[in-house]
Scaffold this motif. Structure first.
Motif, PDB file in Angstrom:
ATOM      1  N   ASN A  35       0.813  -1.218   0.000  1.00 42.48           N
ATOM      2  CA  ASN A  35       0.000   0.000   0.000  1.00 42.48           C
ATOM      3  C   ASN A  35       0.846   1.267   0.000  1.00 42.48           C
ATOM      4  O   ASN A  35       0.307   2.382  -0.014  1.00 42.48           O
ATOM      5  CB  ASN A  35      -0.930   0.037   1.214  1.00 42.48           C
ATOM      6  N   ALA A  36       2.172   1.130   0.057  1.00 41.53           N
ATOM      7  CA  ALA A  36       3.073   2.280   0.126  1.00 41.53           C
ATOM      8  C   ALA A  36       3.182   2.969  -1.228  1.00 41.53           C
ATOM      9  O   ALA A  36       2.723   2.464  -2.265  1.00 41.53           O
ATOM     10  CB  ALA A  36       4.453   1.823   0.599  1.00 41.53           C
ATOM     11  N   ALA A  37       3.824   4.141  -1.239  1.00 42.93           N
ATOM     12  CA  ALA A  37       4.064   4.860  -2.483  1.00 42.93           C
ATOM     13  C   ALA A  37       4.920   4.019  -3.421  1.00 42.93           C
ATOM     14  O   ALA A  37       5.821   3.297  -2.986  1.00 42.93           O
ATOM     15  CB  ALA A  37       4.767   6.186  -2.187  1.00 42.93           C
ATOM     16  N   LYS A  83      -1.938   3.114  -1.601  1.00 47.40           N
ATOM     17  CA  LYS A  83      -3.096   3.807  -1.032  1.00 47.40           C
ATOM     18  C   LYS A  83      -2.699   5.216  -0.587  1.00 47.40           C
ATOM     19  O   LYS A  83      -3.320   5.774   0.319  1.00 47.40           O
ATOM     20  CB  LYS A  83      -3.638   3.014   0.163  1.00 47.40           C
ATOM     21  N   VAL A  84      -1.668   5.762  -1.216  1.00 48.15           N
ATOM     22  CA  VAL A  84      -1.190   7.104  -0.867  1.00 48.15           C
ATOM     23  C   VAL A  84      -1.021   7.921  -2.150  1.00 48.15           C
ATOM     24  O   VAL A  84      -0.887   7.379  -3.251  1.00 48.15           O
ATOM     25  CB  VAL A  84       0.158   7.046  -0.108  1.00 48.15           C
ATOM     26  N   ASP A 123      -4.469   8.474   0.340  1.00 47.91           N
ATOM     27  CA  ASP A 123      -5.393   9.063  -0.620  1.00 47.91           C
ATOM     28  C   ASP A 123      -6.824   8.742  -0.194  1.00 47.91           C
ATOM     29  O   ASP A 123      -7.065   8.292   0.936  1.00 47.91           O
ATOM     30  CB  ASP A 123      -5.073   8.592  -2.033  1.00 47.91           C
ATOM     31  N   THR A 124      -7.795   8.964  -1.063  1.00 49.41           N
ATOM     32  CA  THR A 124      -9.185   8.741  -0.672  1.00 49.41           C
ATOM     33  C   THR A 124      -9.457   7.278  -0.339  1.00 49.41           C
ATOM     34  O   THR A 124     -10.199   6.984   0.598  1.00 49.41           O
ATOM     35  CB  THR A 124     -10.136   9.203  -1.784  1.00 49.41           C
ATOM     36  N   ALA A 125      -8.834   6.360  -1.082  1.00 48.41           N
ATOM     37  CA  ALA A 125      -9.007   4.941  -0.768  1.00 48.41           C
ATOM     38  C   ALA A 125      -8.337   4.593   0.566  1.00 48.41           C
ATOM     39  O   ALA A 125      -8.883   3.845   1.378  1.00 48.41           O
ATOM     40  CB  ALA A 125      -8.439   4.077  -1.892  1.00 48.41           C
ATOM     41  N   GLY A 126      -7.145   5.152   0.802  1.00 49.24           N
ATOM     42  CA  GLY A 126      -6.466   4.914   2.071  1.00 49.24           C
ATOM     43  C   GLY A 126      -7.219   5.507   3.233  1.00 49.24           C
ATOM     44  O   GLY A 126      -7.259   4.935   4.339  1.00 49.24           O
TER      45      GLY A 126
END
Length: 511
Positions: free
Chosen positions: A368-370, A376-377, A413-416
């Motif tokens: 999920n990291a950049a 998710k970011v 982000d919005t999902a995260g």
């Protein structure tokens, strides 16, 4: 937090600047809409507008087919539920829409959020920020509705007693204690000051984080350049745990902008948690674990360093920094989670009115990291939802405009954001406090060296989170071998409810 991925951090160090594409902002922009709900009566509201051109502004409020327009700050809502607010210069198109809702309940769940840019949810539109979503989900689950106040701000440190805590800030244009311009990176107010600002009303739940800016997420955590951050676990114990601080701040005189210069007060998360519980209403406290801003699953291309015309020395420095940053960010995520867990346990044990605090985890994984497969970011300087605001506000109100413009990078982000909120509502202790169905049975852990066998409470669907950034679907019992030193807190979601091990696991192998 104002962290950038290590590649961009290395670029900043070397003196180059990343390109930031121009985005035409819609002006004027709605900064905040405060609504006061009165049981059985129409709700009143106040609009705060960001209007850098200082021209005449008219706004409109739309709800359930009704439209209200005005030029002053105050309005009365025609009903309950969702409403939309936008603004314009007369004769021009309306700008970006602000979405909010007013509860029809007479006993809303009252939520306050304090902390840095993680809790501010940098780059995310107001109605999708995870503290507000958490309040909304709690309000829906309990049938009470919700009310949310946000005092967090980008760049805030946990404890900076030398910073003033005055009655108003530039980032708080309407003077209500909430940082409407929270997108602007700044070092004030610290979290303890934010809690003082939140003391004007009774509260049911405080959502809180802190201490990453005290360690410097740009040059400290990923690179170890800021003095005092060379060893991540030691720095976390000092800044997050509030223990082991030397008489003199080692980063007091660094020649660059850093929260580590001022975030050295000696009070850690336990003191902040206890102060949060002391607010009117004796609220429960949800402490927000960090996610993986960067991880070994991130793909950071070598051309960030090799194709930018750097000198040989700066190119090698850049490559070196890219190589060490993912492991150090992973280490910070694990160590800070452990520091939070211990702070919560100590505060609960010392409480005269029973346990009141819990750690909330977004269950983020390494990918999920950049620059990872399932990120998710935010990854780019201008892709987030609040860039148009920062494009105007950062040069006006920030001493470090470049950092401010790119401050959303590596933030959820919005999902995260939704992942944070939905997983908070899986927490059994939080559910129990608010009268929701819960089962606080911990998962069983049997250890054999670096390998653990984990057994969950009975259920039909299981999703395992091992505390090292790994996750897997499985049955009621699984075996997992750790390759990093920890600390690792195993968790499992059983039929949508979270169960945790009683203690974290540390092993000798790995970083």
């Amino acid at each position: 937090m104002r962290a950038l991925p290590a590649a961009l951090a290395a670029v900043v160090i070397s003196g180059s600047t990343p390109a930031v594409a121009a985005v035409s902002p819609d002006h004027p922009l709605i900064l905040d809409v405060d609504v006061t709900a009165a049981c059985g009566q129409p709700s009143t509201g106040r609009v705060t507008v960001f209007n850098p051109a200082n021209k005449n502004v008219e706004w409109r409020v739309r709800q359930n087919g009704a439209v209200i327009t005005g030029t002053g700050p105050d309005f009365t809502l025609p009903g309950t539920g969702e409403f939309l607010v936008d603004a314009r210069e007369p004769g021009r198109a309306y700008g970006k829409v602000w979405r909010d809702e007013v509860s029809g309940g007479c006993d809303p769940v009252r939520v306050v959020s304090v902390g840095d840019s993680v809790v501010w949810n940098q780059g995310v539109d107001q109605h999708q920020k995870f503290p507000r979503l958490t309040a909304e989900l709690l309000g829906d689950a309990t049938g009470r509705g919700f009310a949310h106040r946000d005092h967090s701000i980008s760049g805030a440190v946990l404890d900076a007693p030398d910073l003033p805590c005055p009655g108003s800030y530039t980032q708080d244009p309407d003077g209500d204690g909430e940082m409407e311009l929270g997108e602007v990176t700044a070092q004030m107010p610290d979290v303890f000051c934010q809690l003082e600002k939140a003391a004007s009303q009774e509260t049911d739940l405080v959502i809180i984080n802190g201490c990453i800016n005290d360690m410097d997420p740009l040059l400290g955590i990923p690179l170890g350049i800021t003095p005092g951050t060379e060893d991540v676990p030691t720095a976390v114990r000092r800044e997050c745990g509030g223990v082991g601080a030397a008489p003199t701040n080692p980063a007091a005189n660094v020649p660059y902008f850093s929260g580590a210069k001022v975030g050295y007060g000696g009070r850690g998360m336990r003191e902040a948690i206890e102060k949060a519980h002391s607010l009117p209403g004796r609220p429960k406290v949800l402490v927000v674990d960090f996610y993986y801003a960067l991880s070994r699953a991130s793909f950071v291309p070598r051309w960030f360093c090799t194709d930018r015309g750097f000198s040989v020395q700066n190119e090698q420095l850049c490559l070196q920094n890219i190589g060490r940053a993912p492991q150090r960010f992973e280490q910070f995520t694990r160590e800070s989670a452990e520091a939070y867990r211990l702070a919560v346990a100590e505060a609960n044990a010392a409480s005269a009115d029973g346990p009141f605090a819990v750690v909330g985890d977004g269950l983020f994984t390494l990918d999920n990291a950049a620059f990872a497969a399932n990120r998710k970011v935010w990854q780019l300087p201008n892709e987030d939802e609040q860039f148009s605001l920062r494009q105007e506000a950062c040069p006006r109100y920030s001493a470090t405009a470049l950092q401010c413009l790119t401050a959303a990078i590596a933030h959820p982000d919005t999902a995260g954001s939704r992942q944070y909120a939905e997983n908070f509502l899986r927490n059994q202790q939080l559910r129990q406090w608010f009268g929701l169905s819960s089962n606080t049975t911990p998962l069983e852990v049997v250890r054999d060296g670096d390998t653990v066998t984990l057994r969950a409470p009975a259920g039909s669907e299981f999703r395992w989170y091992f505390g090292d950034g790994g996750s897997a679907a499985g049955g009621r019992e699984v075996t997992h071998t750790y390759t990093t030193s920890g600390p690792h807190l195993p968790r499992v979601v059983v039929d949508g409810r979270l169960h945790e091990a009683r203690d974290s696991v540390r092993v000798k192998s790995g970083i």
